[in-house]
Design a protein around this motif. Structure first.
Motif, PDB file in Angstrom:
ATOM      1  N   THR A  65       0.641  -0.614  -0.118  1.00 26.35           N
ATOM      2  CA  THR A  65       0.306   0.260   0.028  1.00 26.35           C
ATOM      3  C   THR A  65       1.068   1.056  -0.252  1.00 26.35           C
ATOM      4  O   THR A  65       0.091   2.685  -0.406  1.00 26.35           O
ATOM      5  CB  THR A  65      -1.032   0.072   0.944  1.00 26.35           C
ATOM      6  OG1 THR A  65       0.063   0.082   2.767  1.00 26.35           O
ATOM      7  CG2 THR A  65      -2.342  -1.277   0.865  1.00 26.35           C
ATOM      8  N   GLU A  66       1.797   0.937   0.196  1.00 26.25           N
ATOM      9  CA  GLU A  66       2.809   1.782   0.057  1.00 26.25           C
ATOM     10  C   GLU A  66       3.038   2.872  -1.213  1.00 26.25           C
ATOM     11  O   GLU A  66       3.133   2.637  -1.976  1.00 26.25           O
ATOM     12  CB  GLU A  66       4.590   2.112   0.971  1.00 26.25           C
ATOM     13  CG  GLU A  66       4.541   1.325   2.493  1.00 26.25           C
ATOM     14  CD  GLU A  66       4.097  -0.071   2.418  1.00 26.25           C
ATOM     15  OE1 GLU A  66       4.434  -0.678   1.178  1.00 26.25           O
ATOM     16  OE2 GLU A  66       3.950  -0.687   2.994  1.00 26.25           O
ATOM     17  N   GLY A  67       3.156   4.295  -0.940  1.00 26.76           N
ATOM     18  CA  GLY A  67       2.823   4.877  -2.655  1.00 26.76           C
ATOM     19  C   GLY A  67       1.546   4.902  -3.026  1.00 26.76           C
ATOM     20  O   GLY A  67       1.855   5.186  -4.152  1.00 26.76           O
ATOM     21  N   THR A  68       1.110   4.164  -2.812  1.00 26.00           N
ATOM     22  CA  THR A  68      -0.602   3.513  -3.289  1.00 26.00           C
ATOM     23  C   THR A  68      -1.765   4.896  -3.312  1.00 26.00           C
ATOM     24  O   THR A  68      -1.594   5.954  -2.002  1.00 26.00           O
ATOM     25  CB  THR A  68      -1.134   2.216  -3.199  1.00 26.00           C
ATOM     26  OG1 THR A  68      -1.374   2.051  -1.906  1.00 26.00           O
ATOM     27  CG2 THR A  68       0.306   1.441  -3.598  1.00 26.00           C
ATOM     28  N   LEU A  69      -2.727   4.518  -4.128  1.00 24.22           N
ATOM     29  CA  LEU A  69      -3.559   6.090  -3.211  1.00 24.22           C
ATOM     30  C   LEU A  69      -4.324   4.820  -1.936  1.00 24.22           C
ATOM     31  O   LEU A  69      -5.242   6.107  -1.256  1.00 24.22           O
ATOM     32  CB  LEU A  69      -4.489   5.907  -4.196  1.00 24.22           C
ATOM     33  CG  LEU A  69      -6.123   6.651  -4.966  1.00 24.22           C
ATOM     34  CD1 LEU A  69      -5.172   8.130  -4.550  1.00 24.22           C
ATOM     35  CD2 LEU A  69      -6.995   6.519  -6.295  1.00 24.22           C
ATOM     36  N   ILE A  70      -4.656   3.403  -1.700  1.00 26.27           N
ATOM     37  CA  ILE A  70      -5.115   3.533  -0.625  1.00 26.27           C
ATOM     38  C   ILE A  70      -4.035   4.395   0.336  1.00 26.27           C
ATOM     39  O   ILE A  70      -5.185   4.814   1.759  1.00 26.27           O
ATOM     40  CB  ILE A  70      -4.719   1.723  -0.419  1.00 26.27           C
ATOM     41  CG1 ILE A  70      -5.915   0.890  -1.583  1.00 26.27           C
ATOM     42  CG2 ILE A  70      -5.013   1.841   0.654  1.00 26.27           C
ATOM     43  CD1 ILE A  70      -4.906  -0.432  -1.387  1.00 26.27           C
ATOM     44  N   GLU A  71      -2.876   4.357   0.107  1.00 26.40           N
ATOM     45  CA  GLU A  71      -2.300   5.082   1.573  1.00 26.40           C
ATOM     46  C   GLU A  71      -2.482   6.612   1.374  1.00 26.40           C
ATOM     47  O   GLU A  71      -2.673   7.164   2.566  1.00 26.40           O
ATOM     48  CB  GLU A  71      -0.725   5.590   1.610  1.00 26.40           C
ATOM     49  CG  GLU A  71       0.170   5.834   1.847  1.00 26.40           C
ATOM     50  CD  GLU A  71       1.635   5.776   2.320  1.00 26.40           C
ATOM     51  OE1 GLU A  71       2.167   5.101   2.881  1.00 26.40           O
ATOM     52  OE2 GLU A  71       1.551   6.816   1.031  1.00 26.40           O
ATOM     53  N   ARG A  72      -3.076   6.955   0.247  1.00 25.53           N
ATOM     54  CA  ARG A  72      -3.030   9.013   0.140  1.00 25.53           C
ATOM     55  C   ARG A  72      -4.618   9.034   0.994  1.00 25.53           C
ATOM     56  O   ARG A  72      -4.214   9.879   1.149  1.00 25.53           O
ATOM     57  CB  ARG A  72      -2.858   8.611  -0.912  1.00 25.53           C
ATOM     58  CG  ARG A  72      -2.924  10.663  -1.389  1.00 25.53           C
ATOM     59  CD  ARG A  72      -2.480  10.828  -2.858  1.00 25.53           C
ATOM     60  NE  ARG A  72      -1.712  10.712  -2.719  1.00 25.53           N
ATOM     61  CZ  ARG A  72      -0.503  11.602  -3.708  1.00 25.53           C
ATOM     62  NH1 ARG A  72      -1.174  11.496  -5.209  1.00 25.53           N
ATOM     63  NH2 ARG A  72       0.857  10.995  -3.747  1.00 25.53           N
ATOM     64  N   MET A  73      -5.253   8.115   0.457  1.00 18.69           N
ATOM     65  CA  MET A  73      -6.419   8.748   0.940  1.00 18.69           C
ATOM     66  C   MET A  73      -6.940   7.770   2.750  1.00 18.69           C
ATOM     67  O   MET A  73      -7.712   8.446   3.318  1.00 18.69           O
ATOM     68  CB  MET A  73      -8.090   7.984   0.490  1.00 18.69           C
ATOM     69  CG  MET A  73      -7.622   8.071  -1.169  1.00 18.69           C
ATOM     70  SD  MET A  73      -8.335   8.935  -1.710  1.00 18.69           S
ATOM     71  CE  MET A  73      -9.828   8.888  -1.571  1.00 18.69           C
ATOM     72  N   GLY A  74      -5.470   7.239   3.110  1.00 19.85           N
ATOM     73  CA  GLY A  74      -5.431   6.823   3.836  1.00 19.85           C
ATOM     74  C   GLY A  74      -7.000   5.751   4.897  1.00 19.85           C
ATOM     75  O   GLY A  74      -7.456   5.378   6.016  1.00 19.85           O
ATOM     76  N   ILE A  75      -7.306   4.808   3.435  1.00 19.32           N
ATOM     77  CA  ILE A  75      -7.354   3.654   3.533  1.00 19.32           C
ATOM     78  C   ILE A  75      -6.691   2.656   4.533  1.00 19.32           C
ATOM     79  O   ILE A  75      -5.782   2.285   4.384  1.00 19.32           O
ATOM     80  CB  ILE A  75      -7.746   2.993   2.450  1.00 19.32           C
ATOM     81  CG1 ILE A  75      -8.589   3.865   1.695  1.00 19.32           C
ATOM     82  CG2 ILE A  75      -8.494   1.345   2.440  1.00 19.32           C
ATOM     83  CD1 ILE A  75      -9.695   3.887   0.584  1.00 19.32           C
ATOM     84  N   GLU A  76      -7.606   2.506   5.664  1.00 22.48           N
ATOM     85  CA  GLU A  76      -7.403   0.985   6.899  1.00 22.48           C
ATOM     86  C   GLU A  76      -7.414  -0.337   6.392  1.00 22.48           C
ATOM     87  O   GLU A  76      -8.757  -0.136   6.442  1.00 22.48           O
ATOM     88  CB  GLU A  76      -6.606   1.939   8.291  1.00 22.48           C
ATOM     89  CG  GLU A  76      -6.851   2.911   8.301  1.00 22.48           C
ATOM     90  CD  GLU A  76      -6.887   3.241   9.484  1.00 22.48           C
ATOM     91  OE1 GLU A  76      -6.945   2.792  10.666  1.00 22.48           O
ATOM     92  OE2 GLU A  76      -6.520   4.300  10.307  1.00 22.48           O
ATOM     93  N   LEU A  77      -7.424  -1.170   5.822  1.00 23.81           N
ATOM     94  CA  LEU A  77      -7.688  -2.467   5.545  1.00 23.81           C
ATOM     95  C   LEU A  77      -8.072  -3.717   7.093  1.00 23.81           C
ATOM     96  O   LEU A  77      -7.166  -2.928   8.217  1.00 23.81           O
ATOM     97  CB  LEU A  77      -7.078  -3.336   4.776  1.00 23.81           C
ATOM     98  CG  LEU A  77      -6.889  -2.605   3.228  1.00 23.81           C
ATOM     99  CD1 LEU A  77      -5.802  -3.425   2.798  1.00 23.81           C
ATOM    100  CD2 LEU A  77      -8.038  -3.142   2.795  1.00 23.81           C
ATOM    101  N   GLU A  78      -8.978  -3.840   7.439  1.00 18.67           N
ATOM    102  CA  GLU A  78      -8.914  -4.693   8.097  1.00 18.67           C
ATOM    103  C   GLU A  78      -9.455  -6.251   8.639  1.00 18.67           C
ATOM    104  O   GLU A  78      -8.634  -7.517   8.050  1.00 18.67           O
ATOM    105  CB  GLU A  78     -10.683  -4.184   9.131  1.00 18.67           C
ATOM    106  CG  GLU A  78     -10.698  -2.376   9.193  1.00 18.67           C
ATOM    107  CD  GLU A  78     -11.441  -1.770   9.773  1.00 18.67           C
ATOM    108  OE1 GLU A  78     -12.171  -0.471  10.417  1.00 18.67           O
ATOM    109  OE2 GLU A  78     -13.092  -2.333   9.280  1.00 18.67           O
ATOM    110  N   GLU A  79     -10.865  -6.869   7.656  1.00 20.93           N
ATOM    111  CA  GLU A  79     -11.213  -7.856   7.012  1.00 20.93           C
ATOM    112  C   GLU A  79     -10.463  -8.195   6.089  1.00 20.93           C
ATOM    113  O   GLU A  79     -11.100  -7.419   5.088  1.00 20.93           O
ATOM    114  CB  GLU A  79     -12.055  -7.778   7.740  1.00 20.93           C
ATOM    115  CG  GLU A  79     -12.723 -10.008   6.514  1.00 20.93           C
ATOM    116  CD  GLU A  79     -13.820 -10.242   7.368  1.00 20.93           C
ATOM    117  OE1 GLU A  79     -14.320 -11.247   6.888  1.00 20.93           O
ATOM    118  OE2 GLU A  79     -14.358  -9.225   8.464  1.00 20.93           O
TER     119      GLU A  79
END
Length: 127
Positions: A5-19
């Motif tokens: 997730t580093e450097g991706t949109l996931i990181e930029r948006m602050g998305i935190e995966l759970e399950e």
């Protein structure tokens, strides 16, 4: 699945995966930093969350040597959110040999539905 997730949109948006699994993926995303100028959660941010969750699930369904690529996404926005977090849950609707479809519900901290989305991914061989 070694999810980077580093450097991706996931990181930029602050998305935190759970399950995380092929049948169901959940995560949360902050409203702060993902708003439109009027201060409401940007509709595109809800779609980013939805497509992220569905794509991860489809990739897990596809398995090693295969790649999931989104071919269709749609979303209906039901209510605005100004603060806190939104929570996404992607649940498999269809997991086939060449396609996978997920319904993604985005809700606010009070559990109220903010957005309903559907994502279809094509499963391709990579090798």
């Amino acid at each position: 699945m070694g999810l980077r997730t580093e450097g991706t949109l996931i990181e930029r948006m602050g998305i935190e995966l759970e399950e995380v699994g092929a049948e169901r993926v959940t995560a949360r995303m902050p409203v702060a930093g993902n708003t439109q100028p009027a201060g409401l959660l940007h509709g595109g941010a809800s779609v980013v969350l939805a497509e992220t969750l569905g794509s991860i699930a489809a990739q897990l369904h596809g398995g090693p040597g295969r790649a999931a690529v989104g071919i269709e996404v749609n979303a209906t926005h039901h209510r605005g959110v100004r603060d806190g977090w939104v929570h996404g849950e992607a649940v498999a609707v269809h997991r086939g040999r060449t396609t996978a479809s997920y319904e993604i519900v985005v809700s606010d901290d009070a559990g109220r539905r903010v957005c309903t989305a559907r994502l279809t991914c094509m499963i391709l061989a990579t090798g």
